[in-house]
Design a protein around this motif. Structure first.
Motif, mmCIF file in Angstrom:
data_model
loop_
_atom_site.group_PDB
_atom_site.id
_atom_site.type_symbol
_atom_site.label_atom_id
_atom_site.label_comp_id
_atom_site.label_asym_id
_atom_site.label_seq_id
_atom_site.Cartn_x
_atom_site.Cartn_y
_atom_site.Cartn_z
ATOM 1 N N ASP A 147 0.840 -1.097 -0.169
ATOM 2 C CA ASP A 147 -0.129 -0.038 0.044
ATOM 3 C C ASP A 147 0.856 1.350 -0.166
ATOM 4 O O ASP A 147 2.040 1.103 0.440
ATOM 5 C CB ASP A 147 -0.750 -0.109 1.297
ATOM 6 C CG ASP A 147 -2.278 -0.956 1.021
ATOM 7 O OD1 ASP A 147 -2.136 -1.408 0.013
ATOM 8 O OD2 ASP A 147 -2.862 -0.960 1.952
ATOM 9 N N GLN A 225 -7.953 6.930 8.587
ATOM 10 C CA GLN A 225 -7.852 5.921 7.554
ATOM 11 C C GLN A 225 -6.474 5.030 7.496
ATOM 12 O O GLN A 225 -6.688 3.946 7.187
ATOM 13 C CB GLN A 225 -7.835 6.499 6.188
ATOM 14 C CG GLN A 225 -9.161 7.022 5.646
ATOM 15 C CD GLN A 225 -10.335 6.242 5.923
ATOM 16 O OE1 GLN A 225 -10.633 5.173 5.524
ATOM 17 N NE2 GLN A 225 -11.356 6.683 6.636
ATOM 18 N N ARG A 229 -6.621 1.215 8.194
ATOM 19 C CA ARG A 229 -6.011 0.101 7.067
ATOM 20 C C ARG A 229 -5.035 -0.678 7.682
ATOM 21 O O ARG A 229 -5.031 -1.848 7.499
ATOM 22 C CB ARG A 229 -5.466 1.068 5.909
ATOM 23 C CG ARG A 229 -4.665 0.159 4.888
ATOM 24 C CD ARG A 229 -3.955 1.261 4.007
ATOM 25 N NE ARG A 229 -2.629 1.506 4.703
ATOM 26 C CZ ARG A 229 -1.631 2.444 3.899
ATOM 27 N NH1 ARG A 229 -1.965 2.806 2.744
ATOM 28 N NH2 ARG A 229 -0.620 2.881 4.493
ATOM 29 N N SER A 233 -5.125 -4.874 8.373
ATOM 30 C CA SER A 233 -4.256 -5.864 8.001
ATOM 31 C C SER A 233 -3.630 -6.535 9.069
ATOM 32 O O SER A 233 -3.156 -7.798 8.907
ATOM 33 C CB SER A 233 -3.264 -5.035 7.243
ATOM 34 O OG SER A 233 -2.185 -4.418 8.379
#
Length: 469
Positions: A147, A225, A229, A233
């Motif tokens: 990412d 965010q 995220r 994960s």
């Protein structure tokens, strides 16, 4: 005797010593049983594949070691640190429940994103010192493989706090405490202030304090965010719903002084699904109350404060929604790119927003008329044009305007991360770590936040922060 025990702090049983949420086995055992049952059903159904009768992906799991109520930056920070500090990968199952999955009403994204060390309490200074290190090294903590890296757009331009003659002595004392804790802050006379920031009218200003390092503002949405995220994960699960009920068991005990108290332990959380009458029960070992402005309501659901007045059982969580307005305005002749985050003697504050002579600001601690104070302090703002405005909510602690961190003394497996009255966003990385330490180890390890425990409300021991913005 009870008061003495509360002041000393009652030892907690850390979560790591017993994560099972079902009697007689761990959640991992239960998951294995469910898998076996599915295989047996699959073997007898035509078609051979396991196809549930309806889609259950929107439902929370039936079991989770930890249920976090509130998916804002504080709740996500607790989730992150629980997973980061777990002894074995996947050892702790964490569920985050939030009723506002768009974050349209979240305090996090409606704030102006400031971070400072200019507080009056050592604990708040220490929390912010760690948090700014976390933010400035954000990708060392929150990077996710494959990412893109996070860009918080951190603006390290400092805070500039102005004090009247009446507040000058308090400011001097605050700066002394800040320096002792390692913050880089200087005091400025009105003359020094005019020389460095000639756009300021220093009328009524006796003294100013200016943050030289590690203060400024950043993008709250990016932090939110990024945390979301990262924890996804790490295996954290999310549910869009509203907590409506807690199922708990009770045990009565008598203190050494003969006072009888009732200890409660939550075993099950009921989550009402969005736009539906159905609810899903979730068995759990720990509940984290990180519901922000609505955390007082969540505490009431757990029975907190529902006892005789003046008793520990009757002591409420004094956190309520407090509306706060933020304005965006444009002023071509306004202060330049080196403008810090300015807080006036009136409580009015502002900072630059981007490169186009736009500014964000408001008024603290009460919603007074903003423009007269702005124009008086910065004459260029006489000609400002308001572009937009919005309102958000502070999780306002009416007792002493400071955070509530750690376990409830009677509802023994409910932990708090709330009540920061406007500085929760900037301290979230450190607060999440502190709550995780308390859950996993039974005590604070890195920063001693015992003064922020719930018991102070019953004991009447205010921990007052003078610098609330």
């Amino acid at each position: 005797m009870l008061r003495r025990a509360l002041r000393l702090g009652v030892g907690r049983c850390p979560l790591g010593r017993g994560l099972g949420t079902r009697r007689g086995g761990s959640t991992l055992d239960w998951d294995g049983k469910v898998s076996d049952i599915k295989k047996k059903i699959q073997s007898v159904l035509p078609g051979g594949a396991w196809n549930p009768l309806y889609d259950t992906s929107h439902l929370p799991p039936e079991h989770s070691d930890v249920v976090i109520v509130g998916g804002g930056v504080l709740g996500l920070s607790v989730a992150y640190w629980l997973k980061r500090l777990e002894k074995r990968r996947g050892a702790i199952q964490v569920l985050v429940v939030d009723r506002d999955y768009t974050y349209s009403q979240a305090s996090t994204v409606l704030s102006v994103g400031g971070i400072r060390q200019q507080f009056s309490l050592p604990e708040n200074i220490q929390l912010s010192l760690f948090s700014v290190d976390f933010l400035r090294n954000i990708n060392e903590y929150l990077a996710v493989v494959d990412d893109p890296p996070l860009d918080l757009q951190f603006n390290p331009l400092g805070y500039l706090l102005l004090a009247s003659e009446k507040g000058a002595a308090i400011m001097e004392n605050n700066v002394k405490v800040q320096r002792q804790e390692g913050a880089k802050v200087c005091l400025m006379s009105p003359e020094q202030l005019r020389n460095k920031f000639p756009w300021i009218n220093t009328e009524g200003v006796a003294l100013a304090s200016y943050g030289l390092e590690n203060e400024g503002w950043f993008d709250p949405w990016c932090l939110l965010q990024g945390l979301r995220r990262k924890v996804q994960s790490m295996g954290v699960r999310f549910c869009h719903g509203e907590v409506t009920r807690f199922i708990s068991s009770s045990d009565r005990m008598e203190t050494a002084s003969g006072e009888e108290v009732t200890l409660k332990r939550i075993h099950e959380v009921h989550v009402k699904m969005d736009r539906s009458l159905e609810y899903q029960p979730v068995e759990c070992a720990i509940v984290i109350n990180a519901a922000g402005a609505w955390s007082g309501q969540i505490a009431e659901l757990a029975g907190i404060g529902k006892g005789p007045p003046g008793t520990l059982q009757g002591t409420k969580l004094p956190v309520e929604p407090r509306k706060r307005y933020v304005y965006l305005w444009h002023c071509p002749q306004g202060p330049g790119l080196e403008t810090p985050f300015v807080t006036d003697t009136s409580g009015t504050y502002f900072r630059r927003e981007g490169l186009g002579n736009n500014y964000l600001g408001g008024c603290s601690p009460t919603e007074d008329k903003v423009w007269p104070h702005l124009a008086q302090r910065v004459p260029a703002f006489e000609s400002l044009k308001v572009r937009s405005a919005w309102a958000g909510y502070y999780d306002y602690n009416t007792f002493d305007q400071n955070g509530v961190v750690g376990p409830h003394p009677l509802v023994v497996n409910m932990y708090f991360a709330t009540g920061f009255s406007g500085h929760g966003l900037q301290q979230a990385p450190a607060v999440g770590r502190a709550v995780a330490e308390m859950v996993l180890e039974g005590h604070f390890q890195t920063i001693n936040l015992n003064p922020f425990l719930f018991s102070r409300f019953y004991l009447g021991e205010k921990v007052e922060e003078r610098n609330i913005i």
